[in-house]
Design a protein around this motif. Structure first.
Motif, PDB file in Angstrom:
ATOM      1  N   GLY A  57      29.867  16.990  28.542  1.00 12.86           N
ATOM      2  CA  GLY A  57      31.055  16.407  27.934  1.00 12.86           C
ATOM      3  C   GLY A  57      30.806  15.354  26.870  1.00 12.86           C
ATOM      4  N   TYR A  58      29.569  15.194  26.402  1.00 13.02           N
ATOM      5  CA  TYR A  58      29.264  14.187  25.385  1.00 13.02           C
ATOM      6  C   TYR A  58      29.421  14.711  23.958  1.00 13.02           C
ATOM      7  CZ  TYR A  58      27.354  11.117  28.964  1.00 13.02           C
ATOM      8  OH  TYR A  58      27.209  10.305  30.057  1.00 13.02           O
ATOM      9  N   LEU A  59      29.163  15.990  23.760  1.00 19.06           N
ATOM     10  CA  LEU A  59      29.222  16.585  22.427  1.00 19.06           C
ATOM     11  C   LEU A  59      30.091  17.830  22.457  1.00 19.06           C
ATOM     12  CD1 LEU A  59      25.446  16.461  21.359  1.00 19.06           C
ATOM     13  CD2 LEU A  59      27.232  14.770  20.869  1.00 19.06           C
ATOM     14  N   ARG A  60      30.539  18.227  21.270  1.00 19.45           N
ATOM     15  CA  ARG A  60      31.255  19.499  21.115  1.00 19.45           C
ATOM     16  C   ARG A  60      30.747  20.184  19.849  1.00 19.45           C
ATOM     17  NH1 ARG A  60      35.314  18.725  17.297  1.00 19.45           N
ATOM     18  NH2 ARG A  60      35.818  16.531  16.970  1.00 19.45           N
ATOM     19  N   LEU A  61      30.824  21.487  19.842  1.00 19.69           N
ATOM     20  CA  LEU A  61      30.405  22.298  18.699  1.00 19.69           C
ATOM     21  C   LEU A  61      31.621  22.940  18.056  1.00 19.69           C
ATOM     22  CD1 LEU A  61      27.350  24.081  20.342  1.00 19.69           C
ATOM     23  CD2 LEU A  61      27.270  22.280  18.624  1.00 19.69           C
ATOM     24  N   GLU A  62      31.601  23.007  16.738  1.00 20.97           N
ATOM     25  CA  GLU A  62      32.650  23.691  15.992  1.00 20.97           C
ATOM     26  C   GLU A  62      32.005  24.603  14.971  1.00 20.97           C
ATOM     27  OE1 GLU A  62      35.463  21.139  14.073  1.00 20.97           O
ATOM     28  OE2 GLU A  62      35.881  20.009  15.907  1.00 20.97           O
TER      29      GLU A  62
END
Length: 135
Positions: free
Chosen positions: A72-77
């Motif tokens: 839950g620290y990073l997200r990808l787009e």
């Protein structure tokens, strides 16, 4: 003169060991905290740019990013222009922990450099930049 490189490595390992112990309880051990710091400071980097910024191979960087996405620290787009590329961003959880990470990084830096004058720090920076960018 190889002792200089050994000393640089020893300093790096010492900081990494302290940092990993400090941030392991947050699930950011094994230098994962570096990824959160870099992405917070440069949101939207491509995976390759992130790997380069932490000086690690792209496969290891990808695995670490995947773990940080799961935690839950990073997200990808997906990139808007090139769907083959993915950009990395911090989540609210990553934003919330960044001040602690940055403060710790600043404290380590201050402690490491406290015995150097401003002039010596500038010289050290110049020499390290020369080492990093000489190929």
């Amino acid at each position: 003169m190889f002792e200089i490189i050994r000393d640089i490595g020893a300093i790096t390992r010492q900081i990494q060991n302290i940092s990993n112990a400090e941030f392991r309880k947050l699930g950011l051990g094994n230098n994962a905290f570096l990824y959160v710091i870099r992405v917070y400071e440069r949101p939207g980097m491509f995976m390759g740019e992130l790997a380069d910024s932490v000086q690690i191979d792209r496969t290891t960087a990808f695995r670490t990013v995947q773990k940080l996405v799961e935690k839950g620290y990073l997200r990808l787009e997906d990139d808007q222009q090139d769907k083959r590329l993915r950009r990395v961003f911090v989540t609210q959880q990553g934003e919330a922990v960044y001040p602690k990470l940055h403060a710790f990084e600043q404290l380590c830096s201050d402690q490491l450099l406290e015995n150097l004058s401003q002039s010596e720090q500038a010289t050290l920076d110049t020499l390290l930049q020369k080492l990093l960018h000489e190929k």
